[in-house]
Write a protein that holds these residues in place. Structure first.
Motif, PDB file in Angstrom:
ATOM      1  N   PHE A  72     -26.474  67.751  16.872  1.00 56.03           N
ATOM      2  CA  PHE A  72     -25.906  68.920  15.452  1.00 56.03           C
ATOM      3  C   PHE A  72     -25.614  67.910  14.841  1.00 56.03           C
ATOM      4  O   PHE A  72     -24.935  67.985  13.511  1.00 56.03           O
ATOM      5  N   SER A 121     -18.978  71.113  12.799  1.00 57.06           N
ATOM      6  CA  SER A 121     -18.737  72.853  13.105  1.00 57.06           C
ATOM      7  C   SER A 121     -19.969  73.687  12.173  1.00 57.06           C
ATOM      8  O   SER A 121     -20.429  75.096  12.581  1.00 57.06           O
ATOM      9  N   SER A 144     -23.668  74.333  13.787  1.00 53.30           N
ATOM     10  CA  SER A 144     -22.840  75.758  15.322  1.00 53.30           C
ATOM     11  C   SER A 144     -22.781  77.028  15.141  1.00 53.30           C
ATOM     12  O   SER A 144     -23.626  77.877  15.424  1.00 53.30           O
ATOM     13  N   ARG A 158     -24.924  80.172  15.905  1.00 45.98           N
ATOM     14  CA  ARG A 158     -25.240  81.314  16.659  1.00 45.98           C
ATOM     15  C   ARG A 158     -25.310  81.872  16.822  1.00 45.98           C
ATOM     16  O   ARG A 158     -25.422  83.323  16.913  1.00 45.98           O
ATOM     17  N   ARG A 161     -26.883  73.282  24.877  1.00 46.13           N
ATOM     18  CA  ARG A 161     -26.130  71.991  24.378  1.00 46.13           C
ATOM     19  C   ARG A 161     -25.735  71.812  25.641  1.00 46.13           C
ATOM     20  O   ARG A 161     -24.723  72.452  26.065  1.00 46.13           O
TER      21      ARG A 161
END
Length: 310
Positions: free
Chosen positions: A21, A33, A36, A40, A53
């Motif tokens: 990531f 972040s 991520s 998502r 992960r």
């Protein structure tokens, strides 16, 4: 799948290819972040997990692998289409460096002239690249695209138009007993030391220029190895061996001290336009289309299978 965001797809591709990531964020110029969050959001749209992960590893789920296989070529096509349309609107600008080995044949010269006429705001430079290092200038970003002898089996390189199909000849000194022959059979190559190529060129490529065996399986006699075509022809003239060349190269480098005898029973040679996959751009694609339109391309030829030199 209404409301699909391109950044979500880009985040998935970055994670799928980096399997990290942090590196995916660096590639996209966003925080880890944010990657991520985008991933998502994509998983919520699809309704399934795409990436597993843990604290130690990142890997794709089977569904993620399926998405990657279909998404990567579609994304590349979309990106290239936008790039080409943008370039068409602005005009192809900048510079294009085209490498070639030995001598640029008429197909290449004509393509460069037509490309320059079509795209006057894109400066086109020609540069000779070493016979012994056909792919190095592409990896080192010294040229944008290169016309090289096939075969090309490098996974990082894209092979564009394949053209200049030529029969092969064997360069010999005029005093050699075979120099007066109208033609040689491929099996007679076992009787002549074959001058090969030294240097960083991959083994399969060097083998194409000086095969270790004839098509019938006879072992050939290895001759000296050279870095340039001129070195090879000088050694031929000195009686150190023979060198396989295509008819075009033979006619371009004709000398009174050399004879070029056609060889029957060998596959023809081919040239191909090649560029690095990671540095493909609209200028390269425009030149590739120009070359394909002006050269006598070889439809259906598999570059890796055309294993004889030009």
């Amino acid at each position: 799948m209404s409301g699909l965001e391109i950044r979500e797809l880009e985040a998935f591709l970055a994670v799928a290819e980096e399997l990290h990531f942090g590196r995916a964020g660096e590639r996209m110029h966003v925080s880890q972040s944010r990657v991520s969050q985008l991933l998502r959001a994509l998983e919520r749209r699809i309704g399934a997990q795409l990436v597993e992960r843990t604290s130690r590893s990142v890997r794709l789920t089977p569904l993620g692998q399926e998405l990657l296989a279909g998404l990567r070529p579609a994304y590349d096509t979309l990106r290239d289409t936008v790039d080409d349309v943008r370039s068409a609107a602005r005009g192809v600008r900048g510079s294009l460096r085209v490498g070639f080995q030995g001598a640029a044949d008429d197909d290449v010269v004509n393509a460069v002239a037509l490309f320059q006429n079509r795209h006057p705001e894109c400066a086109t430079d020609l540069a000779e690249i070493p016979l012994s290092d056909p792919f190095g200038p592409l990896y080192r970003d010294e040229v944008d695209a290169a016309v090289v002898l096939l075969p090309v089996e490098e996974p990082e390189l894209v092979v564009g138009p394949v053209f200049s199909r030529q029969p092969q000849t064997l360069a010999l000194p005029t005093r050699h007993p075979l120099a007066k022959r109208a033609a040689l059979g491929a099996e007679e190559l076992a009787d002549v030391p074959l001058i090969g190529v030294d240097g960083p060129a991959p083994g399969y490529w060097r083998q194409a220029l000086a095969p270790a065996r004839t098509p019938g399986g006879l072992a050939t006699c290895g001759g000296p190895r050279v870095s340039t075509l001129q070195e090879g022809l000088t050694l031929v003239a000195a009686g150190r061996g023979g060198m396989l060349l295509c008819r075009h190269t033979a006619s371009f480098y004709g000398r009174r001290s050399l004879a070029f005898v056609p060889v029957t029973g060998l596959e023809d040679s081919f040239l191909g336009l090649v560029w690095h996959r990671d540095r493909e751009n609209a200028r390269i694609r425009a030149f590739s289309r120009t070359l394909a339109a002006t050269a006598t391309t070889v439809a259906g030829t598999r570059p890796a299978a055309a294993r004889q030199p030009a």
